[in-house]
Design a protein around this motif. Sequence first.
Motif, short mmCIF file in Angstrom:
data_model
loop_
_atom_site.label_atom_id
_atom_site.label_comp_id
_atom_site.label_asym_id
_atom_site.label_seq_id
_atom_site.Cartn_x
_atom_site.Cartn_y
_atom_site.Cartn_z
N PRO C 164 -8.22 -0.24 12.59
CA PRO C 164 -7.64 0.79 11.75
C PRO C 164 -6.68 1.74 12.55
O PRO C 164 -6.51 1.59 13.66
CB PRO C 164 -8.83 1.89 11.69
N ASN C 165 -5.71 2.42 12.05
CA ASN C 165 -4.63 3.18 12.68
C ASN C 165 -5.26 4.55 12.69
O ASN C 165 -5.45 5.29 12.14
CB ASN C 165 -3.67 3.41 11.64
N PHE C 166 -5.41 4.65 14.26
CA PHE C 166 -5.72 5.96 14.83
C PHE C 166 -4.96 7.08 14.69
O PHE C 166 -5.17 8.10 15.17
CB PHE C 166 -6.77 5.86 15.99
N GLN C 167 -3.77 6.77 14.24
CA GLN C 167 -2.79 7.64 14.20
C GLN C 167 -2.81 8.28 12.98
O GLN C 167 -2.06 9.43 12.78
CB GLN C 167 -1.43 7.31 14.46
N SER C 168 -3.59 7.92 12.13
CA SER C 168 -3.63 8.59 10.60
C SER C 168 -4.60 9.78 10.59
O SER C 168 -5.70 9.65 11.00
CB SER C 168 -3.91 7.51 9.57
#
Lengths: 740, 175, 475, 244, 177
Positions: C164-168
């Motif tokens: 997953p994109n942990f920047q989201s």
Amino acid sequence: MQEKLSRRNFLKLVGGAAAAGTAVAIPVAAKGVGQQFVPYVKPPEEALPGDATWYASTCRMCPAGCGIMVRTIDGRAKKIEGNPAYPLNQGKLCARGQAGVQSLYNPDRLKNAVKQNGRGSRSFEPVYWDAALDEVLAKLDSVDPSKIVFYAGTMPDNLYYLVSEWLTAIGAPAPVIYDLHAALEGRAVSLQAAEEMFGAAQMPVYDIANADVVLSFGANFTETWQSPVAYNKAYGDFRGQAGGRGFFIQCEPRLSATAAVADEWVPIRPGVDGLVALALGRIIIEERLGTAGTLGQIYAGMYRGVDVPTIANAAGLEIEQLHRLARILAEADRPVVIPGGYTAGQTNGYGSYQAIQALNLVLSRLGRRGGVYLSQPAPAETLLTMPAPNSFADVQALIERMNAGQVEMLFVYGANPVFELPQAAGFKEALAKVPFVVSFSSFVDETAVQSDLILPNNTYLENWGYQVASPGADRPAVACQQPVVRPLYDTRSTASVILDLAHAMGGAAAEALPWGSEMLFMEDVASILFGSSLNPYTAQTAGEFWAAFRQHGGWWSDRPLQQEPEPVGLGQRPIIVTAPAFDGSARDYPLTLYPYPSVVMSDGRGANLPWLQETPDPMTTVAWNTWVEINPATAHRLHLKNNDVVKIVSPQGEIEATVVEYPGIRPDVIAIPVGWGHEDYGRYAENRGSNPIDLLAPITDPESGALAWGATRVRIERTNRTHALARLESLHGEGRESLS
Amino acid sequence: MTKTINLMGLFDDDKATSAALDDIYELGVRDDQITVISSIPYPEQALGRHHVWVRLPFIVLAGAFVGFLFGYFLSAITPRLYPINVSGHPLSGGPPAAIITYIFTMLFAVISTFIGVLWEIDVPGFEKKFYDRKVTSGQLAVVLEGLPADKEKAATAAMTAHGGQDIRRPEKITL
Amino acid sequence: MSDSVSRIKKSDGIIIPEDVRDQLLLTTLSDDELNQKMLGPMQKTGPMFWTAVVVLAAIFAWGLYAWGYQIYWGFGVSGINRPVYWGMYITTFVFWVGISHAGTMISAVLRIFKADWRRPITRGAEAMTAFALMMAGLFPLIHVGRVWKVYWMIPYPNNRHLWPNFQSPLMWDMIAITTYLVGSSLYLYLALLPDLGMARDNSTGWRYKLYRILALGWRGTEPGWHKLETALGIFAIVIIPVFLSVHSIVSWDFAVTSQPGWHSTIYPLLFIIGAIFSGLSALGSILVVVRWGMKLDFFLRKEHLDNVGKLVMVAGLFWLYIWFASLIVNWYGNMPVIRELMHDEFSGEMAPFFYTMMIANVVPIILLMFRRVRRSPILLLILTLSVNVGMYVERFLLVSGSLLRNYLPFNWGQFRPTWVSLSIVAMTFAGFILFYMLFTRLIPYVPVWEVKQGRLRYGTRLVGRVQVPTITQVD
Amino acid sequence: MTTRLSDNPTTRLSDHRWGMAIDLDKCTGCQACVVSCHAENNVPIVGEEEAAYGRTAHWLRIERYWEGEYPNVKAKFMPVMCQQCTEAPCEAVCPVYATYHSDEGLNGQIYNRCIGTRFCGSACPYKQRMYNWFDPVFPEPLEQQLNPDVTVRSRGIMEKCTFCVQRIRRVKEDAKAEGREVTDGEIQPACAQSCPTNAIVFGDLNDPESRVSQMARSSRAFRLLENLGTEPGVVYLKGGETRV
Amino acid sequence: MSRIVSGLRRQPVILLAGLVLVVVLVGGVVSRGTAVAQDQPLDYSHQTHIAAGMDCLFCHSSATRSQIAGVPSVQKCMGCHETITPESESMQTLQGYWERQEPIPWERVNKQPDFVYFSHQPHVNSGLACENCHGDVSSMDQAQKSVEMDMGWCLDCHAQQDEAIAPHLWDCVVCHQ
């Protein structure tokens, strides 16, 4: 465009249409289609599974005849692009042209010949082609040939040739050619005026690309007018000229999409176009403005009796404004003046048209760079005759004959008169008196519903043909139309049906049309062009030429070549422009109706294509339904607002439409787009919106016989209902650009 | 091998209990042989027991540290193992990594507190135990485990002296 | 003042103010009687209770059907629209996360500050947190277009080589909510152990079996109690930063975008304060209803309602201030698009919502300043419900109302919730109430051991002629 | 701000930064690009009711702005599609990397990775991301028009203009097979290819000689909502004015 | 620890959950890479043809030029089999298709979903042998799926390419459409 076509551009364009036309092109499994491969039995030579094959052909979505390339994959047409080599559209294509692939795959297409169980019953029974043709032959045998009528829209050149030869051979009258699109763009008037003023019945071409001032009277050339792709291309060049971006003035009562890109919009009253042109000419000559004012003195006679203040008053303009326009025109280096379809659609249309064209003469713009040319006919004029549209008066005469029982057999091709003609003209009632009606429509449209037999034509992507560009490009050009896919269904091209009928009839008909198939006819046409010294590609033999003709999508001159119009019919004689007349009293019907061709629907033939239905109108951003454009001031006065449903009443009838408050329209004019309001014509078109043509009075311009489609007055009645129009734009946004 | 027995007595209040326990200590009963069961918590050492060294804070700290490492791994290491560029941002930005690391630290701290305390107080345990339901009615139970049989009398006496009731050799019961 | 002075007369003797008695539960009841006072009402379920259960279950089932309908036909049926891509679901999500904040506020913050009046209401508040978070936790599932792919948000090694994109912010959000749900559930459960043991010892039949399993063999040994208290103390400390971060992370879902009306640095604070405001209000409503429904007047006294009312009022004033701060900043910033948004709220499409929000939030704040209002259960119920309506509308304005406008007026949109989205939102309300109702009959609603422990701490002392409460520091 | 890209090892390798320049002086609002885009990218149609609710799926739309009042009223056209931002607000917010930044500057959308949180749509300041509210419908045989190079998006998925990435890929592959570089103007997205006035020009912004770079350097050049710092890959050339 | 575990052991629910987990994991591992031969309309043997010295590209001729490797047309089959073993049973079936001018409905063995863009052309032209992805077809009678062509499988190979291009090959739009 100057050099011979490089091989490179055409590597992917394939001339093997014969293969596509005859070989079994079974859809090969593309990725993701089912769990089975279905390979070819016999692969067409040029086809690589999964790879696109491009066929050059001709667009038939409007009469302009642009060159197209069709991307086909595994025997199925996927995408239509403009043919970059074809001089008319130079690789570009309009919205309607792009949507052509949906006419091929339209779910509501007729899949075979059908017979209707009682006209208007909408109950169709499939018939074998042989049986259907036998029935037509029997009828042809039994009726007096003079009572056979072929009613058509603006036909492809090949079909026009075959049909007119056939009709002549069997002793029937010439085809009646009339469709709404041609009427709205003033095609018949253009040709008529060109014949009278320039001595040649050819469509004038306006060299917008090289002009520095363009003055247009209701010519919506960036939308649907005549050859919109070519004119759009020219407009782009006009804006990108090295010397400056040019100045463009549009005179018309409504701010059309074309007027929107103009530098100046002059909202003149309906029907005064010619008067304004006269006033401009008068001012230029009287005040000796620019070079034109000096040189144009020889034309002073044309403007005898022109009173500028009266005209300014009639047009709703200030005199200063007329002077300013005259000065801009006279002082320009390369001005051009364009008479549009709305000009022709008035009771004084023909006179107006002449008055506007005369300005080009006064300004010395005939045959000059950035001026007016005539469409250059291709060599071999014998084969490449253009269909000349008939006037509305001719159609009225036909209706009278039908009513008088003088028409026993009616063929309808490429037109939908029940939808397209004003209801008050009485075509539908007259049609009921014709004993036998055959339609060639690919779809069950309003006219097909009133016919006995439908012999569905192939769509243009399955058909042969050719088309001389008219209005043309900067050089002679003949587009070649070839089948890009095998016919999807058991339908037949009308041209081949005519050939079959002629063959079966024998005698003069068979002699006049000796070709065994359409393709042989096409080869003959190509062989006539073969000899030309202007060929853009090298071909040693007629066979080679025929292959190259198909591969390149036609023939055209390898160098620019334009025909200069000769002013034979103009000079000293005063130009008479009468005051416009309108149907309906100004007291009961205070507003003038401006029905205009929608950029996506054209005259309504695009209505069955979902892409076009969903494409928003550029100005109102409305899709899927009919609206009526009303000036906000008028709307306020009538207590109307956006999305109110109103009844529009003319002396001839009434329709309902939804209000769009439109800042760019005269307060005394309302505009309704043409194209919706179909009763039949497939699931996407049916029962959607209304048809403003139903409101029109069947009045004509006495000089040209053209339908005065802009000369009906209406009034608006409230219904107290609302309908949320499918608008792309937010009504709350009030048309503002950005709030950052 | 001396024979040992278990002994249980119930008391009405905290003062009686602690007094009884004082006497029992005198008998030489060790701290780990005594279990006091009550329905409410009493202050530490209120009932005479010695200070208990609680490991829980260290379990929580250890859990939080593991959470910190896990969060940091997810937010700062995995984007570099599987690089995908978004928005022109660096593969792993500081602020998002700080957020993720922080939350995982907290999550692991919470979970380790829970598991740690269960571990420390020996639950879940559904086996039979020394217990008396009167505890929930407000009484305190004192259980002496592994009491040498010879001290039973003295212990019983100590309890009785301080109001101990129902003094008996208890059976382990199903809770 | 003069009135109260005049009431104190020498002849009155020793005065024990009513609220002192209320607050400290100074009672002579035995432990057994206390146990029965708690366990008794749990077994009394009348026809009204079951009618409510059936109705709520029906609404819940209908909502599930609507959700299935939405999954089957596509998200279009929910009425959400471009550019209002986030509508009722996210609004309700934010609302539930907000509600969840009161539990921690009451039990963790007040535990740390040793506010003893909290004791009877902590469990109710904690349960509210857990159930509200469960409802909130449904929304990420309801809200995504392809719920069957939602597991892609979970970080695990997979054959796609994708994480997953942990920047989201949605990832932060998901992890934070999970942490808060886990934390508050464990906290609730840990504090419940002794009472489950108590219930086990006082019940028979299926209840005995249930409590036996849930109590995990809790006896109440001395070290056990000690360690449990230590753990609860640690929990209280750990959960407070989590509780503060959760709603600020939720606010970042909005604030990190450049969407006008969303992009504001004050939102984390506004969200937290709003959450406490709405959460305490919800707690007020629930306490009144449970007190009435289970006849728990003994445990839940007017003093508690009074205190909750005070907290609501204070949180409300704080909320009003922060809300005003965000308003004034936008007002003076005077960016064209914000101006449009404000115009829309003050006198445009959103005006009915805006004024509903203002009235529903501000009127209770003012009325709750009066002691008599706070001590009237029915008035407290009405006012706290009003605050919840107001706060729901506030979230709706912020989430969906802002999306109606953006930098490009051509793209402004419209949004009409449909029966599907309304049913699903109703489902979570029904689910919350239903689960909470069932909870009150299965789990001791008042932490009896804490009340008993409280008695150990309380006393009174005569100061002058007034008997005042004293607190003994025993823990 | 593009320097920040250099932090990322995957972005340094590319020679291309695909961009588009749109000369608003030439746009006539003819809608050719709109239909072309539908045809190329299998963009579904939604019907009147849904369209009236604002749910059309046009990846590219012509915005029309009014200025002034009758009779001095003007209308301007502006084609707006996904701006392919360098610092795209939509990318960072996607929890599953369904939208990301390709090393050629494209704002890529991987349809089958999308779980449909619609966060990107909310974050996009241009509101140019289209959601599939329902499964698309292509009544037989309309499904035969579908371009096999582009997947058909099912319900619950976000979609948007991709600069016709399938065409970029094809041209690049062809060029590679022929052992040459991609030339300027060889890649044309469907909109640019059909645009009758040549208002839309596509090319490589990294190549200073490309037509799109030249247009981007024009004094008329601006970017939509420039102040938001999204660094769009679409450059507009504002309409000119002729004085007479 | 032992106390906790002993407590857990008495929880059949947990045991059951663990069992399910194990089954799922094992099942997942086992189900990958299983090859199941499909019934084809014709008894075509890759082994025989390759043993006879034929090259893959003889029949799958568009692999070097197109996305799709291509399945030979009936015409192509007939080109040889008009003279080679025309009397065998399967040739009779082939003959039947030819006479009816019907395509042969081969069953797919390898299939990519439609959101995946895969082209044989660049892979084959860069020197990748057919066996790398399709297994040792020369030993198969009927073609069988030899690997699970999932995303990780593609990426594993792409990652091993030259450092200069490997990151490009990791770009999502290279394979997703």
